[in-house]
Design a protein around this motif. Structure first.
Motif, mmCIF file in Angstrom:
data_model
loop_
_atom_site.group_PDB
_atom_site.id
_atom_site.type_symbol
_atom_site.label_atom_id
_atom_site.label_comp_id
_atom_site.label_asym_id
_atom_site.label_seq_id
_atom_site.Cartn_x
_atom_site.Cartn_y
_atom_site.Cartn_z
ATOM 1 N N ILE A 175 83.677 69.634 56.924
ATOM 2 C CA ILE A 175 84.534 70.316 55.304
ATOM 3 C C ILE A 175 85.788 70.869 55.769
ATOM 4 N N ASP A 176 85.416 71.584 57.407
ATOM 5 C CA ASP A 176 86.523 72.895 57.463
ATOM 6 C C ASP A 176 87.644 72.159 58.152
ATOM 7 N N ALA A 177 87.499 70.759 57.963
ATOM 8 C CA ALA A 177 88.368 69.978 59.388
ATOM 9 C C ALA A 177 89.235 68.793 57.902
ATOM 10 N N GLY A 178 88.522 69.470 56.447
ATOM 11 C CA GLY A 178 89.704 68.299 55.769
ATOM 12 C C GLY A 178 88.976 67.330 55.592
ATOM 13 N N ALA A 179 88.193 67.243 56.165
ATOM 14 C CA ALA A 179 87.971 64.801 56.126
ATOM 15 C C ALA A 179 87.163 64.705 55.024
ATOM 16 N N LEU A 180 86.089 65.633 54.983
ATOM 17 C CA LEU A 180 85.489 66.006 53.483
ATOM 18 C C LEU A 180 85.430 67.065 52.750
ATOM 19 N N VAL A 233 87.986 59.851 40.245
ATOM 20 C CA VAL A 233 86.756 60.201 40.856
ATOM 21 C C VAL A 233 86.656 60.226 42.279
ATOM 22 N N VAL A 234 85.247 59.340 42.627
ATOM 23 C CA VAL A 234 85.404 58.365 43.021
ATOM 24 C C VAL A 234 86.781 57.442 43.524
ATOM 25 N N THR A 235 87.216 56.834 42.770
ATOM 26 C CA THR A 235 88.814 56.195 43.732
ATOM 27 C C THR A 235 89.268 57.607 44.532
ATOM 28 N N ALA A 236 89.624 58.569 44.611
ATOM 29 C CA ALA A 236 89.863 59.867 44.475
ATOM 30 C C ALA A 236 89.618 60.386 46.532
ATOM 31 N N GLN A 237 88.252 59.993 45.756
ATOM 32 C CA GLN A 237 87.312 60.640 47.295
ATOM 33 C C GLN A 237 87.207 59.119 48.275
ATOM 34 N N GLY A 238 88.576 58.236 47.925
ATOM 35 C CA GLY A 238 88.356 57.095 49.009
ATOM 36 C C GLY A 238 87.662 56.081 49.101
ATOM 37 N N ALA A 239 86.947 55.339 47.822
ATOM 38 C CA ALA A 239 86.987 54.083 47.394
ATOM 39 C C ALA A 239 87.742 53.013 47.191
ATOM 40 N N ASP A 240 87.385 51.876 47.847
ATOM 41 C CA ASP A 240 88.389 50.528 48.066
ATOM 42 C C ASP A 240 88.221 49.730 46.315
ATOM 43 N N GLN A 241 87.180 49.602 46.202
ATOM 44 C CA GLN A 241 87.344 49.407 44.571
ATOM 45 C C GLN A 241 86.108 49.543 44.367
ATOM 46 N N VAL A 242 86.075 49.827 42.853
ATOM 47 C CA VAL A 242 85.042 50.728 42.053
ATOM 48 C C VAL A 242 84.918 49.674 40.750
ATOM 49 N N GLN A 277 82.255 59.409 51.130
ATOM 50 C CA GLN A 277 83.372 59.676 52.381
ATOM 51 C C GLN A 277 82.964 58.881 53.143
ATOM 52 N N LEU A 278 81.540 59.473 53.370
ATOM 53 C CA LEU A 278 81.095 59.373 54.989
ATOM 54 C C LEU A 278 81.310 57.638 55.446
ATOM 55 N N ALA A 279 80.962 56.975 54.136
ATOM 56 C CA ALA A 279 81.282 55.872 54.759
ATOM 57 C C ALA A 279 82.760 54.472 55.213
ATOM 58 N N LYS A 280 83.377 56.073 54.481
ATOM 59 C CA LYS A 280 85.133 55.711 54.254
ATOM 60 C C LYS A 280 85.424 56.234 56.330
ATOM 61 N N LEU A 281 84.946 56.802 56.502
ATOM 62 C CA LEU A 281 85.378 58.310 57.989
ATOM 63 C C LEU A 281 84.609 57.164 58.377
ATOM 64 N N ALA A 282 83.521 56.305 58.322
ATOM 65 C CA ALA A 282 82.974 55.135 59.207
ATOM 66 C C ALA A 282 84.123 54.212 60.032
ATOM 67 N N GLY A 283 84.865 53.723 58.407
ATOM 68 C CA GLY A 283 85.885 52.066 58.940
ATOM 69 C C GLY A 283 85.198 51.289 58.194
ATOM 70 N N ALA A 284 84.747 51.604 56.894
ATOM 71 C CA ALA A 284 83.978 50.228 56.228
ATOM 72 C C ALA A 284 84.592 50.317 54.971
ATOM 73 N N PHE A 285 84.770 49.162 54.274
ATOM 74 C CA PHE A 285 86.074 48.607 52.867
ATOM 75 C C PHE A 285 84.925 49.195 51.802
ATOM 76 N N VAL A 286 84.693 50.138 51.394
ATOM 77 C CA VAL A 286 83.932 50.938 50.735
ATOM 78 C C VAL A 286 83.679 50.185 48.626
ATOM 79 N N VAL A 287 83.447 49.691 48.978
ATOM 80 C CA VAL A 287 82.836 48.713 46.695
ATOM 81 C C VAL A 287 82.301 50.506 45.956
ATOM 82 N N ALA A 288 81.940 50.965 44.695
ATOM 83 C CA ALA A 288 81.283 51.813 44.486
ATOM 84 C C ALA A 288 81.734 51.592 42.795
ATOM 85 N N THR A 289 79.909 51.790 42.823
ATOM 86 C CA THR A 289 79.580 51.271 41.172
ATOM 87 C C THR A 289 79.941 53.351 40.842
#
Length: 244
Positions: A206-211, A129-138, A109-121
């Motif tokens: 977290i309180d802003a709903g961003a995490l 769950v990882v996809t829902a958290q914002g990973a672009d590729q799992v 989530q923090l990498a996505k908030l920083a604007g990255a394209f996230v590949v997650a294993t």
């Protein structure tokens, strides 16, 4: 065995993450304040904990206090990996190895908030769950090779040395990598430090709903030995909350 890693006096109460209500205030905290913190001396797997006032931060207002116990260690580790170690910036391709764990959810989530394209294993049980958290590729690390040409690689998983060497080969020339688990050859390995100011940043997100938090289970404190046994066997994911 513990003393080969952490020189502690036995008996020793485990636990670094804490969320709770102040009973006896100090240093600006008053009775009834809800707080979270990382206690470097340990001892948080208990009904009552003594904590230095300056290591605590206000608990998030938007989630139950019990869930907030998942934030300190994992959140700080992810924050420092993303923002201090590999310094993720917008447009970068970032590989997060071990994204299905407690630290992984924050890191994605923090990498996505920083604007990255996230590949997650992640394993099959964690992929959704990882996809829902914002990973672009799992990527299922058991099914095939991982993609290369990465601007940054963040390793969160205990892996074999040859696998760590393989992660190093995925970094493009001039890219960066870091590990909080098995070291990656030629790249830094780091241990998270305590930082209440960064905790406050995480709470604000977290309180802003961003995490969001990935809480896999909430169990009574009496289940602590069983939880540790399952963790050692690689049978846990996300964060597990223990309530006295």
């Amino acid at each position: 065995m513990l003393q080969t890693v952490f020189p502690v006096a036995l008996p020793y109460t485990l636990g670094w993450d804490v969320a709770g209500t102040v009973v006896d205030g100090a240093g600006g905290w008053a009775e009834g304040d809800q707080v979270i913190g990382r206690l470097d001396a340990g001892g948080t797997a208990a009904e009552y904990v003594i904590a230095r006032a300056d290591v605590l931060a206000p608990a998030p207002a938007g989630i139950p206090l019990t869930r907030a116990a998942a934030i300190p260690v994992a959140g700080l580790t992810a924050w420092q990996a993303v923002h201090e170690q590999v310094k993720v910036t917008s447009g970068q391709r970032v590989l997060i190895n071990g994204a299905g764990g407690g630290i992984g959810g924050f890191t994605v989530q923090l990498a996505k908030l920083a604007g990255a394209f996230v590949v997650a294993t992640a394993s099959a049980r964690s992929a959704a769950v990882v996809t829902a958290q914002g990973a672009d590729q799992v990527v299922d690390y058991t099914a095939g090779p991982l993609p290369g040409g990465m601007d940054a690689v963040i390793n969160l998983a205990p892996i074999r040395p040859e696998s760590a060497a393989g992660l190093a080969e995925l970094v493009r020339p001039g890219g960066s990598a870091v590990s909080v688990a098995t070291p990656i050859p030629a790249y830094p390995h780091f241990v998270t430090r305590n930082d209440p100011a960064q905790l406050r940043e995480l709470v604000a997100l977290i309180d802003a709903g961003a995490l969001s938090l990935d809480i896999a289970q909430t169990l009574p404190l009496s289940e602590l030995p069983a939880v540790h046994a399952r963790s050692e066997a690689g049978q846990t994911r996300g964060k597990i909350i223990l309530i006295p």
